[in-house]
Design a protein around this motif. Sequence first.
Motif, short mmCIF file in Angstrom:
data_model
loop_
_atom_site.label_atom_id
_atom_site.label_comp_id
_atom_site.label_asym_id
_atom_site.label_seq_id
_atom_site.Cartn_x
_atom_site.Cartn_y
_atom_site.Cartn_z
N LYS A 161 0.83 -1.21 0.00
CA LYS A 161 0.00 0.00 0.00
C LYS A 161 0.86 1.26 0.00
O LYS A 161 0.63 2.20 -0.78
N LEU A 162 1.86 1.29 0.87
CA LEU A 162 2.69 2.49 0.99
C LEU A 162 3.54 2.71 -0.25
O LEU A 162 3.72 3.85 -0.71
N GLN A 166 -0.86 4.40 -1.48
CA GLN A 166 -2.23 4.20 -1.04
C GLN A 166 -2.32 4.24 0.49
O GLN A 166 -1.32 4.07 1.19
N THR A 167 -3.52 4.44 0.99
CA THR A 167 -3.74 4.53 2.43
C THR A 167 -4.03 3.14 3.01
O THR A 167 -5.06 2.54 2.68
N CYS A 182 -5.22 0.32 5.71
CA CYS A 182 -6.33 0.26 6.68
C CYS A 182 -5.85 -0.45 7.95
O CYS A 182 -5.23 -1.51 7.88
N ARG A 184 6.50 2.90 7.27
CA ARG A 184 6.35 4.23 6.67
C ARG A 184 7.68 4.96 6.64
O ARG A 184 8.00 5.66 5.67
N LYS A 206 7.43 8.30 2.99
CA LYS A 206 6.21 8.94 2.49
C LYS A 206 5.34 9.36 3.67
O LYS A 206 5.21 8.63 4.65
N ASP A 207 4.75 10.54 3.56
CA ASP A 207 3.92 11.06 4.64
C ASP A 207 2.47 10.60 4.43
O ASP A 207 1.60 11.37 4.00
N ILE A 208 2.26 9.33 4.68
CA ILE A 208 0.93 8.74 4.53
C ILE A 208 0.45 8.26 5.89
O ILE A 208 1.18 7.61 6.63
N ARG A 209 -0.78 8.62 6.21
CA ARG A 209 -1.36 8.19 7.48
C ARG A 209 -2.34 7.05 7.23
O ARG A 209 -3.01 7.03 6.20
N PRO A 210 -2.45 6.12 8.17
CA PRO A 210 -3.38 5.01 7.97
C PRO A 210 -4.83 5.43 8.17
O PRO A 210 -5.11 6.44 8.84
N GLY A 211 -5.73 4.67 7.60
CA GLY A 211 -7.14 4.84 7.88
C GLY A 211 -7.58 3.83 8.93
O GLY A 211 -7.19 2.66 8.87
#
Length: 303
Positions: free
Chosen positions: A190-191, A195-196, A198, A249, A254-259
């Motif tokens: 995902k990362l 993509q976010t 879950c 992460r 990458k500055d991606i936060r989970p849902g």
Amino acid sequence: MKVLITGGAGFISSHIADLLIENNYDVCVIDNLSHGKLQNLNPKAKFYNVDIRDKEIFDIFEKEKPDVVIHNAAQISVFSSVKDPLEDASLNIIGAINILEASRQFGVKKIIYPASAAIFGEPEYLPIDEKHPLNMISPYGVSKHTVEHYLGVYKKLYNIDYMILRYSNVYGPRQDSSGEGGVVSIFCEKLINGQTPCIYGDGEQIRDFVYVKDVAKANLMAIESNRGGIFNVCTNTKMTVNNLFGYIRDLTRKDIRPGYVKERDGDIRSSYMTYDKIANEIGWSPEYSIQTGLKETFEYYCD
């Protein structure tokens, strides 16, 4: 020495095959490729595309005459076992008995069998040791544990040695991200794709993640040991799902936060295990830190 691995084109089994071949073992693999992949197979391993319930198994054992069997082939989905308990039992119990009978008839000396943490249910105490009470809450847990009893009976009746390895949460290269497990591979893919991911619940669930190469080493040492019985293969460390996501992460930068979504019914809050017994009796202990294992895994999914 010849080792036959059922399910040998799968995630964990293919790493075991690689390590055994590296250590000059003669390896043959049985896999129906329902989950295993041809690209996982070591080219030096002899391969048979056969279901473990098939009577052709006996012809393979007669031809190969393995000294040791590592019986990894199984139905591994808790959800699928709830949906179809008959198929789960057919693969995990009847399939295992077919392997045991072939082993008995053709002189197998030892069977190594991976058990499942699904047999424990919600832990009564932590860390989980080999004497922890069992509380199966799915047909999958029941079917996996049933085989442990069969192994004990075949030892008493037919003198086939066995070793049961109870793994914690195994991760590493080749893990399938499409299943209900494999959170490490899911996060990685995902990362990498921006993509976010879950996370179910609040992400503070505790797990014990063990690297697949350490698991392969435990199988190698199990073959070479004269010990038998049940042994945990784990790290005895506590890792929350949130912390696991943070490690991966950081590797992606990458500055991606989970849902976050509603927790799944039946999910265990906290589970980690101790490996004191296998360390004391066989000398195995995990060599890979979570950072090293995750780095190797991440690099695999980047390729």
